[in-house]
Design a protein around this motif. Structure first.
Motif: not given
Length: 100
Positions: A30-35, A47-50, A52-64
């Motif tokens: 979370v400290a590296e998240v810029i956008d 979530c995009e990090t400083t 240039g990488g990114s990771y998917t936040a697990e906020v959308i349930p798998a069934y959606v």
């Protein structure tokens, strides 16, 4: 009743603040998240990090995503069946009007 209002109701926060909170849920990056960015096909919250990488936040349930596909297919099926029934009615009216 009005005494409970400040405890129950909170003013809406800007979307950027809520997005940063979603990126920080249970993640040490979370400290590296810029956008962040939102993907629509498939539904995702990235979530995009400083670096240039990114990771998917697990906020959308798998069934959606499967549910969204199922609902879209059902909507297409309803539209096709509606057009079919309308065509049948128009043909029946044309037959009745042409015979009389």
């Amino acid at each position: 009743m009005t005494a409970l209002l400040p405890e129950v109701w909170a003013p809406p926060q800007p979307y950027a603040v809520r997005g940063a909170e979603l990126c920080g849920r249970g993640n040490e990056q979370v400290a590296e998240v810029i956008d962040y960015s939102v993907g629509y096909l498939p539904l995702s919250f990235d979530c995009e990090t400083t670096g240039g990488g990114s990771y998917t936040a697990e906020v959308i349930p798998a069934y959606v995503n499967p549910a969204a596909v199922g609902l879209a297919l059902a909507a297409v099926g309803c539209a096709v069946s509606c057009a079919y029934v309308s065509e049948l009615r128009l043909r029946a009216e044309a037959r009745e009007g042409g015979a009389g």
